[in-house]
Write a protein that holds these residues in place. Sequence first.
Motif, PDB file in Angstrom:
ATOM      1  N   CYS A   1     -17.483 -17.707  -4.620  1.00 61.28           N
ATOM      2  CA  CYS A   1     -17.748 -16.755  -3.536  1.00 61.28           C
ATOM      3  C   CYS A   1     -19.123 -16.141  -3.704  1.00 61.28           C
ATOM      4  N   MET A   2     -19.806 -15.995  -2.591  1.00 58.96           N
ATOM      5  CA  MET A   2     -21.082 -15.289  -2.574  1.00 58.96           C
ATOM      6  C   MET A   2     -20.934 -14.201  -1.506  1.00 58.96           C
ATOM      7  N   GLY A   3     -21.054 -12.968  -1.927  1.00 57.90           N
ATOM      8  CA  GLY A   3     -20.739 -11.884  -1.012  1.00 57.90           C
ATOM      9  C   GLY A   3     -21.798 -10.805  -0.962  1.00 57.90           C
ATOM     10  N   TRP A   4     -21.793 -10.112   0.149  1.00 64.83           N
ATOM     11  CA  TRP A   4     -22.624  -8.923   0.314  1.00 64.83           C
ATOM     12  C   TRP A   4     -21.700  -7.710   0.444  1.00 64.83           C
ATOM     13  N   PHE A   5     -22.040  -6.696  -0.303  1.00 58.10           N
ATOM     14  CA  PHE A   5     -21.279  -5.461  -0.299  1.00 58.10           C
ATOM     15  C   PHE A   5     -22.252  -4.307  -0.095  1.00 58.10           C
ATOM     16  N   ARG A   6     -21.700  -3.167   0.263  1.00 60.20           N
ATOM     17  CA  ARG A   6     -22.557  -1.989   0.384  1.00 60.20           C
ATOM     18  C   ARG A   6     -21.818  -0.762  -0.131  1.00 60.20           C
TER      19      ARG A   6
ATOM     20  N   MET B   1     -28.866  -8.910   9.518  1.00 59.38           N
ATOM     21  CA  MET B   1     -28.214  -7.743  10.116  1.00 59.38           C
ATOM     22  C   MET B   1     -28.939  -7.374  11.399  1.00 59.38           C
ATOM     23  N   ALA B   2     -28.160  -7.220  12.462  1.00 53.35           N
ATOM     24  CA  ALA B   2     -28.718  -6.851  13.757  1.00 53.35           C
ATOM     25  C   ALA B   2     -27.968  -5.639  14.308  1.00 53.35           C
ATOM     26  N   SER B   3     -28.547  -5.048  15.324  1.00 50.80           N
ATOM     27  CA  SER B   3     -27.931  -3.883  15.982  1.00 50.80           C
ATOM     28  C   SER B   3     -27.511  -2.841  14.960  1.00 50.80           C
ATOM     29  N   LEU B   4     -28.417  -2.533  14.057  1.00 43.69           N
ATOM     30  CA  LEU B   4     -28.092  -1.616  12.957  1.00 43.69           C
ATOM     31  C   LEU B   4     -27.851  -0.206  13.457  1.00 43.69           C
ATOM     32  N   LYS B   5     -26.935   0.466  12.784  1.00 47.19           N
ATOM     33  CA  LYS B   5     -26.526   1.828  13.134  1.00 47.19           C
ATOM     34  C   LYS B   5     -26.769   2.739  11.928  1.00 47.19           C
ATOM     35  N   PRO B   6     -26.882   4.028  12.155  1.00 49.91           N
ATOM     36  CA  PRO B   6     -27.052   4.932  11.007  1.00 49.91           C
ATOM     37  C   PRO B   6     -25.929   4.798   9.974  1.00 49.91           C
ATOM     38  N   GLU B   7     -24.739   4.481  10.417  1.00 44.87           N
ATOM     39  CA  GLU B   7     -23.626   4.341   9.464  1.00 44.87           C
ATOM     40  C   GLU B   7     -23.731   3.092   8.606  1.00 44.87           C
ATOM     41  N   ASP B   8     -24.686   2.235   8.888  1.00 44.05           N
ATOM     42  CA  ASP B   8     -24.951   1.077   8.029  1.00 44.05           C
ATOM     43  C   ASP B   8     -25.817   1.459   6.832  1.00 44.05           C
ATOM     44  N   THR B   9     -26.307   2.675   6.816  1.00 40.43           N
ATOM     45  CA  THR B   9     -27.135   3.130   5.700  1.00 40.43           C
ATOM     46  C   THR B   9     -26.346   3.116   4.412  1.00 40.43           C
ATOM     47  N   ALA B  10     -26.862   2.409   3.426  1.00 40.30           N
ATOM     48  CA  ALA B  10     -26.186   2.256   2.135  1.00 40.30           C
ATOM     49  C   ALA B  10     -27.070   1.440   1.218  1.00 40.30           C
ATOM     50  N   LYS B  11     -26.662   1.338  -0.020  1.00 38.04           N
ATOM     51  CA  LYS B  11     -27.278   0.383  -0.926  1.00 38.04           C
ATOM     52  C   LYS B  11     -26.462  -0.896  -0.834  1.00 38.04           C
ATOM     53  N   TYR B  12     -27.156  -1.997  -0.604  1.00 40.89           N
ATOM     54  CA  TYR B  12     -26.502  -3.275  -0.424  1.00 40.89           C
ATOM     55  C   TYR B  12     -26.637  -4.107  -1.692  1.00 40.89           C
ATOM     56  N   TYR B  13     -25.527  -4.687  -2.089  1.00 39.42           N
ATOM     57  CA  TYR B  13     -25.467  -5.488  -3.297  1.00 39.42           C
ATOM     58  C   TYR B  13     -24.998  -6.895  -2.963  1.00 39.42           C
ATOM     59  N   CYS B  14     -25.586  -7.867  -3.626  1.00 34.92           N
ATOM     60  CA  CYS B  14     -25.019  -9.203  -3.546  1.00 34.92           C
ATOM     61  C   CYS B  14     -24.223  -9.446  -4.820  1.00 34.92           C
ATOM     62  N   GLY B  15     -23.187 -10.244  -4.679  1.00 29.96           N
ATOM     63  CA  GLY B  15     -22.334 -10.531  -5.815  1.00 29.96           C
ATOM     64  C   GLY B  15     -21.816 -11.950  -5.734  1.00 29.96           C
TER      65      GLY B  15
ATOM     66  N   VAL C   1      -8.620 -15.099  -3.683  1.00 30.25           N
ATOM     67  CA  VAL C   1      -7.459 -14.236  -3.454  1.00 30.25           C
ATOM     68  C   VAL C   1      -7.801 -13.135  -2.458  1.00 30.25           C
ATOM     69  N   ASP C   2      -8.984 -12.564  -2.624  1.00 30.91           N
ATOM     70  CA  ASP C   2      -9.410 -11.471  -1.739  1.00 30.91           C
ATOM     71  C   ASP C   2     -10.933 -11.403  -1.768  1.00 30.91           C
ATOM     72  N   PRO C   3     -11.596 -12.309  -1.092  1.00 30.99           N
ATOM     73  CA  PRO C   3     -13.043 -12.453  -1.239  1.00 30.99           C
ATOM     74  C   PRO C   3     -13.882 -11.311  -0.694  1.00 30.99           C
ATOM     75  N   LEU C   4     -13.285 -10.369   0.002  1.00 40.83           N
ATOM     76  CA  LEU C   4     -14.027  -9.192   0.433  1.00 40.83           C
ATOM     77  C   LEU C   4     -13.754  -7.988  -0.462  1.00 40.83           C
ATOM     78  N   SER C   5     -13.080  -8.212  -1.574  1.00 38.63           N
ATOM     79  CA  SER C   5     -12.827  -7.143  -2.531  1.00 38.63           C
ATOM     80  C   SER C   5     -13.811  -7.235  -3.678  1.00 38.63           C
ATOM     81  N   ALA C   6     -14.459  -6.126  -3.971  1.00 42.09           N
ATOM     82  CA  ALA C   6     -15.451  -6.111  -5.045  1.00 42.09           C
ATOM     83  C   ALA C   6     -14.845  -6.447  -6.398  1.00 42.09           C
ATOM     84  N   THR C   7     -13.562  -6.230  -6.554  1.00 41.96           N
ATOM     85  CA  THR C   7     -12.911  -6.502  -7.843  1.00 41.96           C
ATOM     86  C   THR C   7     -12.879  -7.991  -8.167  1.00 41.96           C
ATOM     87  N   GLN C   8     -13.086  -8.831  -7.172  1.00 42.60           N
ATOM     88  CA  GLN C   8     -13.043 -10.286  -7.385  1.00 42.60           C
ATOM     89  C   GLN C   8     -14.392 -10.846  -7.841  1.00 42.60           C
TER      90      GLN C   8
END
Length: 126
Positions: free
Chosen positions: A33-38, A83-97, A105-112
């Motif tokens: 899995c290659m994921g983007w999290f924030r 990322m398009a149509s960005l909103k203020p609520e998209d403000t965060a630190k973005y991490y790749c993992g 099992v749960d590819p959108l969970s950071a624990t994986q």
Amino acid sequence: QVQLVESGGGSVQTGGSLRLSCAASGYINSITCMGWFRQAPGKEREGVAFIYRGSGRTEYGDSAKGRFTISRDNTRNTFDLQMASLKPEDTAKYYCGTGPPACVVDPLSATQYHYWGKGTQVTVSS
């Protein structure tokens, strides 16, 4: 071991676009899995999008659907988040993992995910 380096963060206004890139090195064959999290201050790390290194199948978190696109280039060992149509609520630190085969099992969970980049800041102003 896998080493990850993000690039492409920055500041934009509402409605703007940014492209984040993650370069992987090391034991690439261990990656499934290659994921983007924030993560915003005071909040948990949230899954934004992931892509399977092999099949290219993707899945998006609710906040990203219809606005963000994840892609990969296995020849360059990179994966990007457009990322398009960005909103203020998209403000965060973005991490790749990256995660091993068990991540399915749960590819959108950071624990994986076992390996992380240091993160890149995205700030969207109104």
